[in-house]
Write a protein that holds these residues in place. Structure first.
Motif, PDB file in Angstrom:
ATOM      1  N   SER A  65       1.337  -1.682  -0.529  1.00  0.00           N
ATOM      2  CA  SER A  65       0.423  -0.173   0.237  1.00  0.00           C
ATOM      3  C   SER A  65       0.821   1.317  -0.622  1.00  0.00           C
ATOM      4  CB  SER A  65      -0.575  -0.224   0.983  1.00  0.00           C
ATOM      5  OG  SER A  65      -1.837   1.036   1.559  1.00  0.00           O
ATOM      6  N   ALA A  66       1.845   1.516   0.862  1.00  0.00           N
ATOM      7  CA  ALA A  66       2.901   2.141   0.673  1.00  0.00           C
ATOM      8  C   ALA A  66       3.432   2.663  -0.421  1.00  0.00           C
ATOM      9  CB  ALA A  66       3.346   2.135   2.309  1.00  0.00           C
ATOM     10  N   ASP A  67       3.912   1.102  -1.046  1.00  0.00           N
ATOM     11  CA  ASP A  67       4.548   1.653  -2.397  1.00  0.00           C
ATOM     12  C   ASP A  67       3.729   2.019  -3.447  1.00  0.00           C
ATOM     13  OD1 ASP A  67       6.645   0.521  -1.388  1.00  0.00           O
ATOM     14  OD2 ASP A  67       6.913  -1.299  -1.946  1.00  0.00           O
ATOM     15  N   MET A  68       2.300   1.431  -3.404  1.00  0.00           N
ATOM     16  CA  MET A  68       1.380   1.857  -4.404  1.00  0.00           C
ATOM     17  C   MET A  68       0.757   3.904  -4.064  1.00  0.00           C
ATOM     18  SD  MET A  68      -0.012   0.905  -6.909  1.00  0.00           S
ATOM     19  CE  MET A  68      -1.321   1.245  -7.882  1.00  0.00           C
ATOM     20  N   ASN A  69       0.910   3.966  -2.800  1.00  0.00           N
ATOM     21  CA  ASN A  69       0.617   5.094  -2.641  1.00  0.00           C
ATOM     22  C   ASN A  69       2.150   6.555  -3.557  1.00  0.00           C
ATOM     23  OD1 ASN A  69      -1.621   5.497  -1.211  1.00  0.00           O
ATOM     24  ND2 ASN A  69      -0.142   5.509   0.345  1.00  0.00           N
ATOM     25  N   LEU A  70       2.879   5.700  -3.053  1.00  0.00           N
ATOM     26  CA  LEU A  70       4.316   6.608  -3.998  1.00  0.00           C
ATOM     27  C   LEU A  70       4.547   6.315  -5.256  1.00  0.00           C
ATOM     28  CD1 LEU A  70       7.429   8.028  -3.108  1.00  0.00           C
ATOM     29  CD2 LEU A  70       8.023   5.946  -3.052  1.00  0.00           C
ATOM     30  N   LEU A  71       3.946   5.244  -6.008  1.00  0.00           N
ATOM     31  CA  LEU A  71       4.222   5.256  -7.136  1.00  0.00           C
ATOM     32  C   LEU A  71       3.068   5.982  -7.538  1.00  0.00           C
ATOM     33  CD1 LEU A  71       4.430   3.647  -9.463  1.00  0.00           C
ATOM     34  CD2 LEU A  71       3.422   2.221  -9.429  1.00  0.00           C
TER      35      LEU A  71
ATOM     36  N   ASN B 153      -4.173  -0.524  -7.934  1.00  0.00           N
ATOM     37  CA  ASN B 153      -4.594  -1.489  -8.522  1.00  0.00           C
ATOM     38  C   ASN B 153      -5.764  -1.380 -10.543  1.00  0.00           C
ATOM     39  OD1 ASN B 153      -1.498  -1.983  -8.688  1.00  0.00           O
ATOM     40  ND2 ASN B 153      -1.605  -3.579  -7.323  1.00  0.00           N
ATOM     41  N   ALA B 154      -6.748  -0.925  -8.748  1.00  0.00           N
ATOM     42  CA  ALA B 154      -7.315  -0.883 -10.207  1.00  0.00           C
ATOM     43  C   ALA B 154      -8.228  -0.028 -10.866  1.00  0.00           C
ATOM     44  CB  ALA B 154      -9.246  -1.673  -9.222  1.00  0.00           C
ATOM     45  N   TYR B 155      -7.147   0.872 -10.313  1.00  0.00           N
ATOM     46  CA  TYR B 155      -7.270   2.394 -11.607  1.00  0.00           C
ATOM     47  C   TYR B 155      -6.306   2.632 -12.457  1.00  0.00           C
ATOM     48  CZ  TYR B 155      -8.554   7.177 -12.126  1.00  0.00           C
ATOM     49  OH  TYR B 155      -9.021   8.548 -12.183  1.00  0.00           O
ATOM     50  N   PRO B 156      -6.191   2.221 -13.700  1.00  0.00           N
ATOM     51  CA  PRO B 156      -5.249   1.918 -14.368  1.00  0.00           C
ATOM     52  C   PRO B 156      -3.940   3.313 -14.367  1.00  0.00           C
ATOM     53  CG  PRO B 156      -7.293   1.516 -15.751  1.00  0.00           C
ATOM     54  CD  PRO B 156      -7.977   2.111 -14.271  1.00  0.00           C
ATOM     55  N   ALA B 157      -3.041   3.362 -13.978  1.00  0.00           N
ATOM     56  CA  ALA B 157      -1.626   4.105 -14.902  1.00  0.00           C
ATOM     57  C   ALA B 157      -2.365   4.807 -15.840  1.00  0.00           C
ATOM     58  CB  ALA B 157      -0.472   3.171 -15.041  1.00  0.00           C
TER      59      ALA B 157
ATOM     60  N   THR C 181       3.466  -7.495 -10.422  1.00  0.00           N
ATOM     61  CA  THR C 181       2.179  -6.568 -10.409  1.00  0.00           C
ATOM     62  C   THR C 181       1.979  -6.023 -10.707  1.00  0.00           C
ATOM     63  OG1 THR C 181       1.480  -8.117  -8.365  1.00  0.00           O
ATOM     64  CG2 THR C 181       0.241  -5.714  -8.672  1.00  0.00           C
ATOM     65  N   THR C 182       3.746  -4.953 -10.259  1.00  0.00           N
ATOM     66  CA  THR C 182       3.341  -3.671 -10.592  1.00  0.00           C
ATOM     67  C   THR C 182       4.220  -3.682 -12.472  1.00  0.00           C
ATOM     68  OG1 THR C 182       4.587  -2.505  -8.715  1.00  0.00           O
ATOM     69  CG2 THR C 182       5.218  -1.655  -9.901  1.00  0.00           C
ATOM     70  N   THR C 183       4.970  -4.489 -12.847  1.00  0.00           N
ATOM     71  CA  THR C 183       5.379  -4.149 -14.821  1.00  0.00           C
ATOM     72  C   THR C 183       3.301  -4.349 -15.176  1.00  0.00           C
ATOM     73  OG1 THR C 183       7.102  -5.406 -14.037  1.00  0.00           O
ATOM     74  CG2 THR C 183       6.758  -5.967 -16.414  1.00  0.00           C
ATOM     75  N   THR C 184       2.983  -5.663 -14.590  1.00  0.00           N
ATOM     76  CA  THR C 184       1.808  -5.356 -15.508  1.00  0.00           C
ATOM     77  C   THR C 184       0.668  -3.946 -15.124  1.00  0.00           C
ATOM     78  OG1 THR C 184       1.368  -8.142 -14.960  1.00  0.00           O
ATOM     79  CG2 THR C 184      -0.305  -6.008 -15.821  1.00  0.00           C
ATOM     80  N   TYR C 185       0.863  -3.226 -13.700  1.00  0.00           N
ATOM     81  CA  TYR C 185       0.509  -2.261 -13.499  1.00  0.00           C
ATOM     82  C   TYR C 185       0.876  -1.593 -14.744  1.00  0.00           C
ATOM     83  CZ  TYR C 185      -1.674   1.755 -10.996  1.00  0.00           C
ATOM     84  OH  TYR C 185      -2.151   2.733 -11.197  1.00  0.00           O
ATOM     85  N   LEU C 186       2.422  -1.155 -14.786  1.00  0.00           N
ATOM     86  CA  LEU C 186       2.329  -0.062 -15.386  1.00  0.00           C
ATOM     87  C   LEU C 186       3.429  -0.494 -17.334  1.00  0.00           C
ATOM     88  CD1 LEU C 186       5.604   1.000 -13.311  1.00  0.00           C
ATOM     89  CD2 LEU C 186       3.109   1.988 -13.287  1.00  0.00           C
ATOM     90  N   ALA C 187       2.612  -1.720 -18.237  1.00  0.00           N
ATOM     91  CA  ALA C 187       2.897  -1.290 -19.025  1.00  0.00           C
ATOM     92  C   ALA C 187       1.650  -0.780 -19.920  1.00  0.00           C
ATOM     93  CB  ALA C 187       2.303  -3.180 -19.335  1.00  0.00           C
ATOM     94  N   PRO C 188       0.918   0.087 -20.153  1.00  0.00           N
ATOM     95  CA  PRO C 188       0.486   0.316 -20.983  1.00  0.00           C
ATOM     96  C   PRO C 188       1.316   1.965 -20.771  1.00  0.00           C
ATOM     97  CG  PRO C 188      -1.255  -0.146 -19.481  1.00  0.00           C
ATOM     98  CD  PRO C 188      -0.177  -0.902 -18.423  1.00  0.00           C
ATOM     99  N   LEU C 189       2.065   2.564 -19.744  1.00  0.00           N
ATOM    100  CA  LEU C 189       2.973   3.361 -20.227  1.00  0.00           C
ATOM    101  C   LEU C 189       4.712   3.190 -20.848  1.00  0.00           C
ATOM    102  CD1 LEU C 189       2.114   5.055 -17.041  1.00  0.00           C
ATOM    103  CD2 LEU C 189       1.196   4.893 -19.272  1.00  0.00           C
ATOM    104  N   ASN C 190       4.629   1.364 -21.011  1.00  0.00           N
ATOM    105  CA  ASN C 190       5.701   1.417 -21.739  1.00  0.00           C
ATOM    106  C   ASN C 190       6.183   2.753 -22.746  1.00  0.00           C
ATOM    107  OD1 ASN C 190       6.352  -0.395 -20.282  1.00  0.00           O
ATOM    108  ND2 ASN C 190       5.252  -2.209 -22.170  1.00  0.00           N
TER     109      ASN C 190
END
Length: 579
Positions: A6-12, A143-147, A193-202
Motif C-alpha cells: 500500500s505504501a509503495d502504491m501511494n508513492l508510485l 491497482n484497479a485504477y489504470p495508470a 504486479t507493478t510491471t503489469t500495472y505500468l505496462a500501458p505506459l511503456n
C-alpha cells in the motif's frame, strides 16, 4: 507485506503525478512539511526535473508559488498536507485565479472513511477553494485504477491551464515505504504486479512527453484592415493597464507612434516610467488644460485592465466614446463601469503587429508630452527637494532602477505613490504586483518567488502592516541568493485611511489606522537579515546602494510621520489643480 505494498502504491502514484506535471511544463514545486502528503513529498524528493522550495508556513508557501509562476509564466506545483494546511493557501489561490496565474495544488488527504468521524487533521477538502480553483478529486491509489487513466486525468485537468487547479490526493496508511527509489528504478526493478500495472505506459517511459498532448488554444479573430481604418479615423487615445513583462509592452509605444495617438499608462503597465508615454496621467487629470485636451478623444484602445487610478477609471467611464476597444489575453470582464465596447481576446504582439494605418487625426494631443514633463518638474520640486517622506523614497527607488532590476510594489500606499509620482526614466524595471484581490498578505513571499525565478536584483516596497501580515516569510528572504532589498515604509499603521472620508479622527485612529508602535529591527535579527533604519533621504540612498553590493537579502526600514504622505498628496493635488 500487504501494508508495505500500500505504501509503495501511494508513492508510485505520487511519482507518476509529479513526472507528468514536469512533462506538462512545471519547473518548480513548493512544499510544506506534513505526514499525509508523504507520497507526494517523497515523489518530489526523487524528482530530478523539478526545483524544490521548502517553507514551514503554507500561506507564505502559496504566495511564493504565485511569485514563481508569475515570473516564469509557467505552472507551479504546491504540496501540502491535510486539514488547515490546505486552507492556508486560500488567499494566494484567490489572487492567482483573479490574475490568471497557473498554480497546481497537490493536497494530501484522508480517505473517505476517515472524514467526518473525528479522525485527526481531517476536513472536507474537495471544493475547499470554491470557484477559485478547478477541482480534480482522485481516489485512493489502487491497482484497479489504470495508470494511464491517472495520467490522462492529470493531462486533461492541466491542459491549457491559466488558473489554479486543485488535485486532492487521498492516501490510506501506511504512508512511508521502506526505501525511496526513483520512478525509473521502479520501472526497472518492478515486481510482476507493478510491471503489469505500468505496462500501458511503456511508450510513455521511452520519451519525455505527456501521455496526452493538447494543442494550444487558437487566438480569437483579429480586426480586418477595413475595421482598423474605421477605428483610427478620429482622435484617439491608448490606455495601458496591467501587463506582464513577457507581454512585449514596448510594441504599444511603437503602435502609438505609428497611429499618432498618445499613450497613458498605469503603474502595472511596464511602461509607467517610459519617456514616450504619459505616465503622470493620474495627476494630469487634475489639471484643467490637460483634462480638457483629453476630453477631445473620440476613440480609445485599452490594453488590459485593473487600473489603480480612480481618476483614470472615471475618465474612461465619463467619455462619450465613438469606439471603445479593449485587448485582453483571457475572456475576462475587466471593466467595473461596464462600457459598450469591442473586446479582442489576443496577445499584445498579435494586435500591435497588424497593418495599422496612420490616424486621420495623428498628433492631435502632442501637447500632453510637455504637460507630462512640466508635471515631472513640479514633482522634483515638491517631492525630491523637500522634506523626507514616503513619496520621496518611492521616487528615489524608481529613479535608481535599470532594465535588469525587478521592482515588486506592495498594495495600499506604495503602489498608489508609484502610480502618481514615479519619475520619467530611460531605463525601467520589470514591475510586479498582487492587484487581483489587492490584499496586503503574502507580499514578501510573492516577491521572494519572483526573485527566486528571475535571480535579478530585486526591490520590494511595502508598508508596515503588510510586513506584519507576512513576517513569517522573512524566512524565505534568508534563502535568497541574489540581491534583494525589502524596503518597509513604517508610518505606524494603515495610513491609506487618511485619504478616505472616515467621519471623524477618533474613528479613523481606533478602527482604521490601528497604530502599533512597532519596529522591525528585532524581526530582521530573528531571521538573520542585515538591517538598517533610516529617517532621511541621504541615509536611505546610501543604505539602498550598499544593499545591492551583496548577493543576499537585506531590510531597510524607513520611518516617517503618520500623516506625512496624506498631507503631501493633498498639497500636490492642490498645486496641480492651480497650474
Amino acid at each position: 507485506m500487504q501494508q508495505q505494498t500500500s505504501a509503495d502504491m501511494n508513492l508510485l502514484w505520487g511519482q507518476l503525478i509529479l513526472e507528468e506535471l514536469a512533462r506538462l511544463g512545471v519547473k518548480h514545486v513548493c512544499m510544506a512539511p506534513g505526514s499525509r502528503s508523504t507520497p507526494l513529498t517523497l515523489a518530489a524528493a526523487s524528482q530530478t526535473k523539478l526545483t524544490r522550495h521548502i517553507h514551514f508556513d503554507e500561506r507564505g508557501l502559496g504566495f511564493m508559488a504565485l511569485g514563481l509562476a508569475k515570473a516564469d509564466n509557467a505552472p507551479v506545483a504546491i504540496i501540502t498536507t491535510s486539514g488547515t494546511a490546505v486552507a492556508n493557501l486560500y488567499p494566494a489561490i484567490v489572487e492567482a485565479w483573479l490574475t490568471h496565474v497557473p498554480l497546481i495544488i497537490l493536497s494530501g488527504d484522508r480517505p473517505n472513511e476517515l472524514i467526518d468521524c473525528g479522525a485527526n487533521q481531517a476536513i472536507v477538502q474537495p471544493a475547499i477553494f470554491a470557484g477559485y480553483a478547478k477541482q480534480l478529486n482522485l481516489p485512493t491509489p489502487d491497482n484497479a485504477y489504470p495508470a494511464n487513466a491517472l495520467l490522462t486525468t492529470i493531462d486533461h485537468a492541466i491542459a491549457n491551464q491559466h488558473q489554479p487547479v486543485h488535485i486532492n490526493c487521498m492516501y490510506r496508511e501506511p504512508l512511508y515505504p521502506s526505501e525511496l527509489v526513483t520512478l525509473a528504478h521502479v520501472k526497472k526493478t518492478a515486481s510482476v504486479t507493478t510491471t503489469t500495472y505500468l505496462a500501458p505506459l511503456n511508450a510513455w517511459f521511452d520519451n519525455n512527453k505527456p501521455l496526452t498532448r493538447y494543442a494550444a488554444l487558437n487566438g480569437s479573430e483579429l480586426p480586418t484592415t477595413d475595421t482598423l481604418m474605421r477605428f483610427v479615423h478620429g482622435k484617439g487615445v491608448i490606455v495601458v493597464g496591467t501587463l506582464s513583462p513577457a507581454d512585449s509592452p514596448q510594441l504599444i509605444v511603437a503602435l502609438a507612434q505609428k497611429l499618432g495617438w498618445p499613450v497613458v499608462v498605469d503603474a502595472q503597465s511596464q511602461l509607467r516610467q517610459h519617456p514616450g508615454v504619459i505616465g503622470h496621467i493620474d495627476q494630469l487629470l487634475l489639471n484643467t488644460k490637460a483634462s480638457k485636451l483629453l476630453e477631445q478623444a473620440e476613440r480609445v484602445l485599452v490594453f488590459g485592465g485593473r487600473f489603480i487610478s480612480k481618476r483614470l477609471i472615471q475618465y474612461l467611464a465619463q467619455q462619450h466614446w465613438h469606439s471603445y476597444w479593449q485587448l485582453l489575453s483571457h475572456s475576462d470582464r475587466l471593466d467595473p463601469t461596464h462600457q459598450h465596447k469591442q473586446v479582442w481576446q489576443t496577445s499584445v504582439q498579435a494586435l500591435c503587429q497588424l497593418a495599422w494605418p496612420r490616424s486621420s487625426d495623428a498628433n492631435w494631443a502632442l501637447q500632453l508630452l510637455p504637460y507630462n514633463e512640466s508635471l515631472e518638474s513640479l514633482l522634483k520640486q515638491q517631492i525630491d527637494n523637500t522634506s523626507f517622506g514616503e513619496a520621496q523614497v518611492v521616487r528615489a527607488i524608481a529613479a535608481s532602477q535599470t532594465d535588469q532590476h525587478t521592482l515588486f510594489i506592495g498594495n495600499s500606499l506604495p503602489i498608489r505613490l508609484y502610480d502618481m509620482y514615479a519619475p520619467i526614466a530611460t531605463n525601467t524595471p520589470a514591475i510586479y504586483t498582487n492587484r487581483g484581490a489587492s490584499g496586503i498578505d503574502g507580499l514578501i513571499a510573492t516577491a521572494c518567488g519572483v526573485a527566486a525565478d528571475k535571480l535579478t536584483p530585486t526591490t520590494l516596497i511595502i508598508g508596515d502592516l503588510s510586513c506584519l501580515h507576512d513576517l513569517n516569510s522573512m524566512a524565505l528572504l534568508k534563502q535568497m541568493t541574489c540581491s534583494f532589498v525589502l524596503v518597509i515604509i513604517n508610518n505606524d499603521g494603515g495610513n491609506i485611511f487618511n485619504l478616505l472620508p472616515v467621519p471623524n479622527e477618533n474613528l479613523r485612529n481606533d478602527f482604521y489606522r490601528l497604530s502599533h508602535g512597532l519596529e522591525f529591527g528585532y524581526g530582521a535579527a530573528m531571521f538573520g537579515l542585515a538591517y538598517r533604519q533610516v529617517d532621511d533621504i541621504e541615509s536611505f540612498q546610501q543604505a539602498y546602494q550598499e544593499a545591492f553590493e551583496f548577493n543576499c537579502a537585506s531590510v531597510i526600514e524607513v520611518n516617517v510621520a503618520p500623516n506625512q504622505a496624506s498631507d503631501q498628496i493633498a498639497q500636490i493635488n492642490q498645486w496641480v489643480k492651480q497650474h
